[in-house]
Design an enzyme around this catalytic site. Structure first.
Site, mmCIF file in Angstrom:
data_model
loop_
_atom_site.group_PDB
_atom_site.id
_atom_site.type_symbol
_atom_site.label_atom_id
_atom_site.label_comp_id
_atom_site.label_asym_id
_atom_site.label_seq_id
_atom_site.Cartn_x
_atom_site.Cartn_y
_atom_site.Cartn_z
ATOM 1 N N ASN A 9 -0.511 11.435 -1.143
ATOM 2 C CA ASN A 9 0.662 10.605 -0.865
ATOM 3 C C ASN A 9 0.344 9.206 -1.375
ATOM 4 O O ASN A 9 -0.408 8.476 -0.747
ATOM 5 C CB ASN A 9 0.932 10.582 0.649
ATOM 6 C CG ASN A 9 2.045 9.606 1.021
ATOM 7 O OD1 ASN A 9 2.761 9.117 0.158
ATOM 8 N ND2 ASN A 9 2.183 9.325 2.317
ATOM 9 N N LYS A 11 2.227 6.697 -1.553
ATOM 10 C CA LYS A 11 3.006 5.621 -0.903
ATOM 11 C C LYS A 11 3.585 4.687 -1.981
ATOM 12 O O LYS A 11 3.840 5.138 -3.088
ATOM 13 C CB LYS A 11 2.141 4.869 0.107
ATOM 14 C CG LYS A 11 1.433 5.827 1.062
ATOM 15 C CD LYS A 11 0.907 5.152 2.273
ATOM 16 C CE LYS A 11 0.144 6.159 3.111
ATOM 17 N NZ LYS A 11 -0.194 5.646 4.425
ATOM 18 N N HIS A 94 7.367 11.325 7.387
ATOM 19 C CA HIS A 94 6.104 10.577 7.490
ATOM 20 C C HIS A 94 6.269 9.497 8.565
ATOM 21 O O HIS A 94 7.356 8.943 8.736
ATOM 22 C CB HIS A 94 5.772 9.938 6.134
ATOM 23 C CG HIS A 94 4.398 9.362 6.084
ATOM 24 N ND1 HIS A 94 4.103 8.139 6.633
ATOM 25 C CD2 HIS A 94 3.240 9.852 5.579
ATOM 26 C CE1 HIS A 94 2.806 7.900 6.453
ATOM 27 N NE2 HIS A 94 2.258 8.919 5.814
ATOM 28 N N GLU A 96 5.539 6.520 8.646
ATOM 29 C CA GLU A 96 6.059 5.232 8.164
ATOM 30 C C GLU A 96 7.580 5.278 8.023
ATOM 31 O O GLU A 96 8.265 4.278 8.262
ATOM 32 C CB GLU A 96 5.361 4.850 6.844
ATOM 33 C CG GLU A 96 3.911 4.459 7.102
ATOM 34 C CD GLU A 96 2.945 4.741 5.974
ATOM 35 O OE1 GLU A 96 3.389 4.972 4.824
ATOM 36 O OE2 GLU A 96 1.717 4.738 6.231
ATOM 37 N N GLU A 166 -0.375 14.469 11.381
ATOM 38 C CA GLU A 166 -0.910 13.149 11.060
ATOM 39 C C GLU A 166 -0.869 12.267 12.293
ATOM 40 O O GLU A 166 0.175 11.660 12.596
ATOM 41 C CB GLU A 166 -0.070 12.501 9.951
ATOM 42 C CG GLU A 166 -0.060 13.276 8.653
ATOM 43 C CD GLU A 166 0.102 12.352 7.449
ATOM 44 O OE1 GLU A 166 -0.724 12.441 6.555
ATOM 45 O OE2 GLU A 166 1.029 11.535 7.434
ATOM 46 N N GLY A 172 -4.375 5.442 7.533
ATOM 47 C CA GLY A 172 -4.711 4.181 6.876
ATOM 48 C C GLY A 172 -5.601 3.270 7.702
ATOM 49 O O GLY A 172 -5.763 2.094 7.375
ATOM 50 N N SER A 211 -6.794 9.278 7.247
ATOM 51 C CA SER A 211 -8.124 8.827 6.805
ATOM 52 C C SER A 211 -9.039 9.983 6.425
ATOM 53 O O SER A 211 -10.234 9.941 6.711
ATOM 54 C CB SER A 211 -8.755 7.927 7.876
ATOM 55 O OG SER A 211 -7.946 6.774 8.090
HETATM 56 C C1 PEP Z 1 -0.823 9.287 4.896
HETATM 57 O O1 PEP Z 1 -0.252 8.224 4.767
HETATM 58 O O2 PEP Z 1 -0.180 10.336 4.867
HETATM 59 C C2 PEP Z 1 -2.261 9.267 5.104
HETATM 60 C C3 PEP Z 1 -2.841 10.331 5.583
HETATM 61 O O3 PEP Z 1 -2.900 8.093 4.786
HETATM 62 P P1 PEP Z 1 -4.506 7.834 4.842
HETATM 63 O O4 PEP Z 1 -5.170 9.013 4.196
HETATM 64 O O5 PEP Z 1 -4.690 6.583 4.056
HETATM 65 O O6 PEP Z 1 -4.854 7.695 6.275
#
Ligand code: PEP
Length: 249
Positions: A9, A11, A94, A96, A166, A172, A211
């Protein structure tokens, strides 16, 4: 046996020259791997991504999709448009999008339905905030998010979908769920689906996101109900994304 799946992803990151290098690196690095792999890029980069990945073992997708098929919805992009650009996947719900753009469970379910109708596989994101985890309502939150999908699309639609667990507190932040914490929620998701259909539950791919890095990917994906990863930050570095894909193999 479920085939592992790793999706990136991006972003709102990238530039045409930077993407070209990243896509080249990913394409070359994962050639020969037999897992499923995809990158989900910003809309304006779909054409570039399609060109760069054509004929490779890396699919591509978008990071959102409209719940509407067409019409006067300024700024929106329909599932059919994404299909025209060769997308196979759309990330939906997601955290966000849920947090900053008000995507409710109902909107997320409608977006998944629109994606499915057009032939896209939605990657439905679910997960609890830190506050929700600390209040011990993780199971309730994730079940509510999943049930909204099942109520709108039906359990059979999960055969053409992917779920990404998630935990919002891990996205992040560099703070990853432990393999045991993640496995517990993945098992709960599969058990919820199994109540409706054992066959759909057995085939359902549930990715972990939050992460995931080359250093923790193998251990997370060794868990019985973790079928791959949705990768944010590490998807922006070709070597890291490739290493995560290799760990999934
Ligand atoms: C994401 O935004 O879907 C995500 C998992 O980000 P990160 O790997 O940076 O935590």
């Amino acid at each position: 046996m479920r085939k592992k799946f790793v999706a990136g992803n991006w972003k709102m990151h990238g530039s045409l020259p930077g993407n070209a290098e990243l896509l080249r690196g990913v394409r070359a690095g994962v050639a020969g791997l037999s897992i499923d792999i995809a990158v989900c890029v910003p809309y304006p980069y779909l054409a570039q991504t399609g060109e760069a990945l054509k004929g490779s073992n890396v699919a591509w997708g978008a990071q959102d999709v409209s719940e509407h098929a067409q019409g006067a919805y300024t700024g929106e992009v329909s599932a059919a448009m994404l299909v025209e650009f060769g997308c196979q996947y759309a990330i939906v719900g997601h955290s966000e999008r849920r947090t900053y753009y008000g995507d409710t469970d109902a909107v997320v379910a409608a977006k998944c339905e629109a994606a499915l109708k057009a032939g896209l596989l939605p990657i439905l994101c679910v997960g609890e905030t830190l506050d929700e985890r600390e209040r011990n309502v993780t199971a309730a939150v994730v079940t509510r998010q999943l049930d909204a999908f099942i109520a709108r699309c039906g359990v059979a639609a999960l055969a053409n979908s992917v779920i990404a667990y998630e935990p919002v507190w891990a996205i992040g932040t560099g703070r990853t769920a432990s393999p045991e914490q993640a496995q517990e929620v993945h098992a709960l998701i599969r058990a919820r689906v199994a109540r409706e259909s054992a066959a759909v539950a057995a085939g359902l791919r549930i990715l972990y996101g939050g992460s995931m890095k080359p250093g923790n990917a193998k251990e997370l994906m060794a868990q019985p109900d973790i079928d791959g990863g949705l990768i944010g930050g590490a998807a922006l570095v070709a070597a890291d994304f490739v290493a995560i894909c290799a760990a999934a193999q």
